[in-house]
Design a protein around this motif. Sequence first.
Motif, PDB file in Angstrom:
ATOM      1  N   GLN A 158       2.678   1.029 -26.842  1.00  0.00           N
ATOM      2  CA  GLN A 158       3.401   2.029 -26.042  1.00  0.00           C
ATOM      3  C   GLN A 158       2.894   1.951 -24.608  1.00  0.00           C
ATOM      4  N   PHE A 159       3.408   0.991 -23.874  1.00  0.00           N
ATOM      5  CA  PHE A 159       3.056   0.808 -22.469  1.00  0.00           C
ATOM      6  C   PHE A 159       4.289   1.173 -21.643  1.00  0.00           C
ATOM      7  N   ILE A 160       4.201   2.240 -20.840  1.00  0.00           N
ATOM      8  CA  ILE A 160       5.344   2.683 -20.036  1.00  0.00           C
ATOM      9  C   ILE A 160       5.109   2.336 -18.565  1.00  0.00           C
ATOM     10  N   CYS A 161       6.202   2.160 -17.831  1.00  0.00           N
ATOM     11  CA  CYS A 161       6.120   1.684 -16.444  1.00  0.00           C
ATOM     12  C   CYS A 161       6.843   2.645 -15.504  1.00  0.00           C
ATOM     13  N   ALA A 162       6.108   3.228 -14.580  1.00  0.00           N
ATOM     14  CA  ALA A 162       6.658   4.175 -13.614  1.00  0.00           C
ATOM     15  C   ALA A 162       6.670   3.566 -12.217  1.00  0.00           C
ATOM     16  N   MET A 163       7.780   3.761 -11.494  1.00  0.00           N
ATOM     17  CA  MET A 163       7.942   3.194 -10.155  1.00  0.00           C
ATOM     18  C   MET A 163       7.995   4.305  -9.107  1.00  0.00           C
ATOM     19  N   PRO A 164       6.849   4.623  -8.499  1.00  0.00           N
ATOM     20  CA  PRO A 164       6.862   5.661  -7.467  1.00  0.00           C
ATOM     21  C   PRO A 164       7.415   5.151  -6.135  1.00  0.00           C
ATOM     22  N   THR A 165       7.952   6.072  -5.373  1.00  0.00           N
ATOM     23  CA  THR A 165       8.383   5.770  -4.011  1.00  0.00           C
ATOM     24  C   THR A 165       7.153   5.746  -3.100  1.00  0.00           C
ATOM     25  N   ASN A 166       7.350   5.712  -1.780  1.00  0.00           N
ATOM     26  CA  ASN A 166       6.228   5.700  -0.831  1.00  0.00           C
ATOM     27  C   ASN A 166       5.388   6.973  -0.998  1.00  0.00           C
ATOM     28  N   LEU A 167       4.078   6.792  -1.079  1.00  0.00           N
ATOM     29  CA  LEU A 167       3.174   7.903  -1.358  1.00  0.00           C
ATOM     30  C   LEU A 167       2.307   8.254  -0.154  1.00  0.00           C
ATOM     31  N   TYR A 168       1.822   9.482  -0.152  1.00  0.00           N
ATOM     32  CA  TYR A 168       0.884   9.917   0.882  1.00  0.00           C
ATOM     33  C   TYR A 168       0.092  11.093   0.329  1.00  0.00           C
ATOM     34  N   GLY A 169      -0.993  11.452   1.017  1.00  0.00           N
ATOM     35  CA  GLY A 169      -1.773  12.613   0.605  1.00  0.00           C
ATOM     36  C   GLY A 169      -3.264  12.383   0.781  1.00  0.00           C
ATOM     37  N   PRO A 170      -4.100  13.279   0.230  1.00  0.00           N
ATOM     38  CA  PRO A 170      -5.556  13.144   0.325  1.00  0.00           C
ATOM     39  C   PRO A 170      -6.034  11.824  -0.277  1.00  0.00           C
ATOM     40  N   GLN A 171      -7.079  11.269   0.306  1.00  0.00           N
ATOM     41  CA  GLN A 171      -7.683   9.992  -0.116  1.00  0.00           C
ATOM     42  C   GLN A 171      -6.854   8.772   0.308  1.00  0.00           C
ATOM     43  N   ASP A 172      -5.848   8.973   1.153  1.00  0.00           N
ATOM     44  CA  ASP A 172      -5.048   7.843   1.624  1.00  0.00           C
ATOM     45  C   ASP A 172      -5.889   6.947   2.528  1.00  0.00           C
ATOM     46  N   ASN A 173      -5.385   5.744   2.768  1.00  0.00           N
ATOM     47  CA  ASN A 173      -6.021   4.800   3.688  1.00  0.00           C
ATOM     48  C   ASN A 173      -5.464   5.045   5.090  1.00  0.00           C
ATOM     49  N   PHE A 174      -6.325   5.461   6.015  1.00  0.00           N
ATOM     50  CA  PHE A 174      -5.879   5.772   7.370  1.00  0.00           C
ATOM     51  C   PHE A 174      -6.249   4.679   8.377  1.00  0.00           C
ATOM     52  N   ASP A 175      -6.574   3.489   7.874  1.00  0.00           N
ATOM     53  CA  ASP A 175      -6.887   2.363   8.747  1.00  0.00           C
ATOM     54  C   ASP A 175      -5.651   1.980   9.562  1.00  0.00           C
ATOM     55  N   LEU A 176      -5.818   1.851  10.881  1.00  0.00           N
ATOM     56  CA  LEU A 176      -4.658   1.604  11.747  1.00  0.00           C
ATOM     57  C   LEU A 176      -4.043   0.228  11.529  1.00  0.00           C
ATOM     58  N   GLU A 177      -4.824  -0.719  11.034  1.00  0.00           N
ATOM     59  CA  GLU A 177      -4.315  -2.084  10.858  1.00  0.00           C
ATOM     60  C   GLU A 177      -3.680  -2.296   9.479  1.00  0.00           C
ATOM     61  N   ASN A 178      -4.267  -1.703   8.437  1.00  0.00           N
ATOM     62  CA  ASN A 178      -3.892  -2.062   7.072  1.00  0.00           C
ATOM     63  C   ASN A 178      -3.222  -0.961   6.254  1.00  0.00           C
ATOM     64  N   SER A 179      -2.988   0.210   6.844  1.00  0.00           N
ATOM     65  CA  SER A 179      -2.440   1.316   6.066  1.00  0.00           C
ATOM     66  C   SER A 179      -0.914   1.337   6.098  1.00  0.00           C
ATOM     67  N   HIS A 180      -0.332   2.217   5.288  1.00  0.00           N
ATOM     68  CA  HIS A 180       1.115   2.408   5.274  1.00  0.00           C
ATOM     69  C   HIS A 180       1.535   3.261   6.474  1.00  0.00           C
ATOM     70  N   VAL A 181       2.853   3.382   6.645  1.00  0.00           N
ATOM     71  CA  VAL A 181       3.384   3.961   7.880  1.00  0.00           C
ATOM     72  C   VAL A 181       2.965   5.422   8.081  1.00  0.00           C
ATOM     73  N   LEU A 182       3.008   6.248   7.042  1.00  0.00           N
ATOM     74  CA  LEU A 182       2.736   7.675   7.251  1.00  0.00           C
ATOM     75  C   LEU A 182       1.282   7.944   7.635  1.00  0.00           C
ATOM     76  N   PRO A 183       0.298   7.454   6.889  1.00  0.00           N
ATOM     77  CA  PRO A 183      -1.092   7.716   7.321  1.00  0.00           C
ATOM     78  C   PRO A 183      -1.436   7.055   8.649  1.00  0.00           C
ATOM     79  N   ALA A 184      -0.861   5.871   8.913  1.00  0.00           N
ATOM     80  CA  ALA A 184      -1.126   5.198  10.188  1.00  0.00           C
ATOM     81  C   ALA A 184      -0.597   6.034  11.353  1.00  0.00           C
ATOM     82  N   LEU A 185       0.612   6.566  11.202  1.00  0.00           N
ATOM     83  CA  LEU A 185       1.187   7.409  12.257  1.00  0.00           C
ATOM     84  C   LEU A 185       0.394   8.697  12.436  1.00  0.00           C
ATOM     85  N   LEU A 186      -0.015   9.289  11.317  1.00  0.00           N
ATOM     86  CA  LEU A 186      -0.773  10.538  11.394  1.00  0.00           C
ATOM     87  C   LEU A 186      -2.058  10.344  12.195  1.00  0.00           C
ATOM     88  N   ARG A 187      -2.748   9.245  11.922  1.00  0.00           N
ATOM     89  CA  ARG A 187      -3.981   8.977  12.652  1.00  0.00           C
ATOM     90  C   ARG A 187      -3.675   8.675  14.124  1.00  0.00           C
TER      91      ARG A 187
END
Length: 308
Positions: A158-187
């Motif tokens: 019983q292995f199920i597969c979930a496909m989330p959309t773009n995520l954000y929130g606490p513990q995100d990666n806020f590195d300006l070079e390697n992060s996703h668009v939302l945390p990068a913009l926030l920083r």
Amino acid sequence: MNKAAKIYIAGHRGLVGSAIKRKLEQQGYQNLLCRTSKELDLRNQQAVEDFFQAEKPEYIFLAAAKVGGIQANHNYPADFIHDNLVMQSNVIDAASRHGVKKLLFLGSSCIYPKFAPQPMRETDLLTGTLEPTNEPYAIAKIAGIKMCQAYNRQYGTQFICAMPTNLYGPQDNFDLENSHVLPALLRRFHEAKRTESPTVTVWGTGKPKREFLHVDDLADACHFLMLHYQDNEIINIGTGKDLTIKELAQMMKEIVGYQGKLIFDPTKPDGTPRKLLEVSKIYKLGWQAQISLKEGIKQTYQWYQAYF
């Protein structure tokens, strides 16, 4: 999944894994197995085997992955395909051989074709070419999906597969070079406000549309699916709503309180023109996202200010 069940959260210190851990703790689960990457390198097959042999987890949330934004995917394509393929393969195979009752594999909306009809349905998988900027990562995730489905068919797992959309929130990666668009913009907005910079530059034209889901909503969905979803087919997790990058930037500018000017750099890549998930499948099961984007960004910014 009783409260005393042994539950392994792979990637418990990352954005997704930490949210799942918080959710399970809030729900009263008492026997959570967590290992840092230093304690257990999931790329090491023998180490994974030894862990399963010793701990015998009953349930697994497979949230461990190498992730990043456009620039990280461009700079490290070999790492993205290799590390993700090896980590997920080791865990899925060991889970099958050691009798794990249920495993939830987390994919990504980038598995869908670049020009898939919008919103993207689960049935759109493998119907077109992928977005080149994140193809190695997407291929690894697709392989994980197909591996789970194959093990279900061959071994009755019983292995199920979930496909989330773009995520954000606490513990995100806020590195300006390697992060996703939302945390990068926030920083970027935070730094510009702090230094009183007159402008903030945003990659691309600002026209692409994106959907964003707070990671606490994702954790809630993962717990819900572990209890209520048995299907061998993938299932989308999202809000069913999107906005342009320009609208996102303007919203974040307002939340941060930045007074300068927005500049868009069309020489930088836009990525996929639109990425909106069709989420009627999970909605019909009885789950919906609860945190609005504006409220979620406010919470994330408060967390960022407290920790950086």
